[in-house]
Write a protein that holds these residues in place. Structure first.
Motif, mmCIF file in Angstrom:
data_model
loop_
_atom_site.group_PDB
_atom_site.id
_atom_site.type_symbol
_atom_site.label_atom_id
_atom_site.label_comp_id
_atom_site.label_asym_id
_atom_site.label_seq_id
_atom_site.Cartn_x
_atom_site.Cartn_y
_atom_site.Cartn_z
ATOM 1 N N THR A 241 2.917 22.421 -15.315
ATOM 2 C CA THR A 241 3.693 21.886 -14.207
ATOM 3 C C THR A 241 4.358 23.011 -13.429
ATOM 4 N N ASP A 242 4.524 22.797 -12.127
ATOM 5 C CA ASP A 242 5.240 23.750 -11.273
ATOM 6 C C ASP A 242 6.697 23.340 -11.060
ATOM 7 N N ASN A 243 7.129 22.324 -11.790
ATOM 8 C CA ASN A 243 8.500 21.836 -11.651
ATOM 9 C C ASN A 243 9.478 22.901 -12.160
ATOM 10 N N ASP A 244 10.295 23.426 -11.256
ATOM 11 C CA ASP A 244 11.236 24.489 -11.625
ATOM 12 C C ASP A 244 12.598 23.953 -12.058
ATOM 13 N N LYS A 245 12.714 22.620 -12.186
ATOM 14 C CA LYS A 245 13.980 22.023 -12.599
ATOM 15 C C LYS A 245 14.001 21.634 -14.072
ATOM 16 N N LEU B 193 0.829 -1.205 0.000
ATOM 17 C CA LEU B 193 0.000 0.000 0.000
ATOM 18 C C LEU B 193 0.866 1.259 0.000
ATOM 19 N N VAL B 194 1.907 1.272 0.827
ATOM 20 C CA VAL B 194 2.804 2.430 0.885
ATOM 21 C C VAL B 194 3.497 2.636 -0.460
ATOM 22 N N TYR B 195 3.976 1.537 -1.055
ATOM 23 C CA TYR B 195 4.635 1.655 -2.364
ATOM 24 C C TYR B 195 3.664 2.133 -3.431
ATOM 25 N N TYR B 196 2.420 1.641 -3.378
ATOM 26 C CA TYR B 196 1.392 2.035 -4.335
ATOM 27 C C TYR B 196 1.129 3.538 -4.242
ATOM 28 N N ILE B 197 0.990 4.036 -3.009
ATOM 29 C CA ILE B 197 0.750 5.458 -2.805
ATOM 30 C C ILE B 197 1.964 6.272 -3.261
ATOM 31 N N TYR B 198 3.161 5.762 -2.945
ATOM 32 C CA TYR B 198 4.377 6.468 -3.363
ATOM 33 C C TYR B 198 4.480 6.551 -4.876
ATOM 34 N N SER B 199 4.148 5.473 -5.580
ATOM 35 C CA SER B 199 4.223 5.478 -7.037
ATOM 36 C C SER B 199 3.232 6.456 -7.652
ATOM 37 N N LEU B 200 2.113 6.714 -6.951
ATOM 38 C CA LEU B 200 1.116 7.641 -7.460
ATOM 39 C C LEU B 200 1.523 9.101 -7.249
ATOM 40 N N VAL B 201 2.156 9.396 -6.112
ATOM 41 C CA VAL B 201 2.490 10.794 -5.800
ATOM 42 C C VAL B 201 3.906 11.164 -6.213
ATOM 43 N N ARG B 202 4.704 10.184 -6.622
ATOM 44 C CA ARG B 202 6.085 10.466 -7.008
ATOM 45 C C ARG B 202 6.127 11.445 -8.179
ATOM 46 N N ASN B 203 7.008 12.440 -8.063
ATOM 47 C CA ASN B 203 7.188 13.465 -9.098
ATOM 48 C C ASN B 203 5.921 14.258 -9.373
ATOM 49 N N PRO C 104 14.328 22.091 -18.165
ATOM 50 C CA PRO C 104 15.196 22.931 -18.995
ATOM 51 C C PRO C 104 14.487 24.208 -19.433
ATOM 52 N N PRO C 105 15.199 25.316 -19.546
ATOM 53 C CA PRO C 105 14.567 26.597 -19.898
ATOM 54 C C PRO C 105 13.957 26.606 -21.288
ATOM 55 N N GLN C 106 14.417 25.703 -22.184
ATOM 56 C CA GLN C 106 13.869 25.690 -23.538
ATOM 57 C C GLN C 106 12.485 25.060 -23.621
ATOM 58 N N PHE C 107 12.017 24.469 -22.521
ATOM 59 C CA PHE C 107 10.674 23.886 -22.519
ATOM 60 C C PHE C 107 9.637 25.006 -22.575
ATOM 61 N N GLY C 108 8.758 24.922 -23.571
ATOM 62 C CA GLY C 108 7.704 25.911 -23.709
ATOM 63 C C GLY C 108 6.417 25.462 -23.039
ATOM 64 N N LEU C 109 5.325 26.149 -23.396
ATOM 65 C CA LEU C 109 4.042 25.854 -22.767
ATOM 66 C C LEU C 109 3.562 24.446 -23.098
ATOM 67 N N ARG C 110 3.825 23.965 -24.314
ATOM 68 C CA ARG C 110 3.365 22.613 -24.680
ATOM 69 C C ARG C 110 4.020 21.564 -23.786
ATOM 70 N N HIS C 111 5.332 21.674 -23.620
ATOM 71 C CA HIS C 111 6.028 20.694 -22.778
ATOM 72 C C HIS C 111 5.541 20.784 -21.330
ATOM 73 N N ARG C 112 5.381 22.001 -20.824
ATOM 74 C CA ARG C 112 4.967 22.165 -19.437
ATOM 75 C C ARG C 112 3.525 21.704 -19.219
ATOM 76 N N ALA C 113 2.676 21.907 -20.223
ATOM 77 C CA ALA C 113 1.299 21.428 -20.111
ATOM 78 C C ALA C 113 1.246 19.903 -20.191
ATOM 79 N N GLY C 114 2.033 19.310 -21.088
ATOM 80 C CA GLY C 114 2.072 17.851 -21.193
ATOM 81 C C GLY C 114 2.570 17.196 -19.925
ATOM 82 N N ILE C 115 3.627 17.773 -19.332
ATOM 83 C CA ILE C 115 4.145 17.241 -18.070
ATOM 84 C C ILE C 115 3.139 17.470 -16.953
#
Length: 263
Positions: free
Chosen positions: A201-205, A25-35, A207-218
């Protein structure tokens, strides 16, 4: 030793099963919330909990009262804050039931060729459209969802509900189309909607070349079990996003394997 009770040290097979199930159960929850953003939310709640015990031990009554009031609605707050993750968890349980797995097993055993042929028919128009858009450097964002959420998508999308075809995908993403901004959502072997505005995505790590499409897909892959295919308008390169992670420079052979596995 005499007089001491060591019953709490007794360990039987039910205890072993209990521990294994909790670990799963813990691993299942971790796999869902990871990243996903849920990790930051959990960290924030953990910091608030530590702060509560610190101010309580220091007898800081005002702060203790404020934090305790906040924590008193903890269960309701958890349900509201983690609603996407809870929904994903329940969907994964439904997909992982014995009947679902048994159905897939029988299908692979007795109808593997039919399944492979059906998958090829579904995926080939998408691969062909991506080849054309890569060649012409036409930006595209194609999102694949196994469970189409009417409320989530229709509020920000144009409903298509059409057959998957190379020409339809190309016409949607061609630069002068009114639908080319946003994402196409594919589910249930259909192009369900287009021009969808998705959360970034709110991921600030990234690459800077990622545009809106990449950020929306992620971003959509962080909040749901969706996967996203992104065609870069600047380079024509194809990226594949799943569970908040992205693979760059995906070849068409790799793309076919990934879609065949996840879609």
């Amino acid at each position: 030793m005499k007089g001491l009770d060591f019953d709490f040290l007794k360990f039987n097979w039910l205890d072993a099963i209990d521990i294994v199930l909790v670990a799963i159960l813990v691993y299942y929850i971790y796999s869902l919330v990871r990243n996903t953003l849920a990790v930051n939310l959990i960290l924030g709640m953990f910091i608030i909990l530590i702060a509560y015990y610190v101010v309580s031990s220091l007898h800081m009554n005002l702060l203790t009262a404020i934090i305790s009031k906040f924590m008193s609605v903890g269960i309701i707050a958890l349900v509201i804050i983690f609603q996407p993750e809870i929904r994903r968890f329940l969907l994964h349980i439904g997909k992982s039931t014995f009947l679902q797995k048994n159905k897939a097993w029988w299908g692979r055993l007795f109808g593997s060729k039919d399944i492979e042929r059906d998958n090829l028919l579904r995926i080939k128009p998408i691969i062909d459209a991506c080849k054309t858009m890569k060649k012409t450097r036409t930006g595209a964002l194609i999102v694949f969802v196994k469970y189409y959420d009417e409320e989530f998508f229709t509020n920000s999308c144009e409903v298509i509900d059409g057959k998957i075809s190379k020409r339809l995908l190309e016409s949607i993403f061609q630069k002068h189309s009114p639908l080319h901004d946003g994402a196409v959502v594919i589910s249930e072997n259909k192009i369900k909607s287009a021009s969808c505005i998705l959360p970034l995505t709110d991921n600030d790590k990234l690459p800077p070349q990622f545009g809106l499409r990449h950020r929306a897909g992620i971003g959509v892959s962080e909040l749901s079990d969706a996967v996203a295919v992104i065609v870069s308008e600047e380079t024509g390169e194809i990226a594949y996003a799943k569970q908040g992670r992205v693979r760059m420079n995906v070849s068409f052979g790799e793309l076919e394997k990934l879609l065949n596995k996840d879609f």
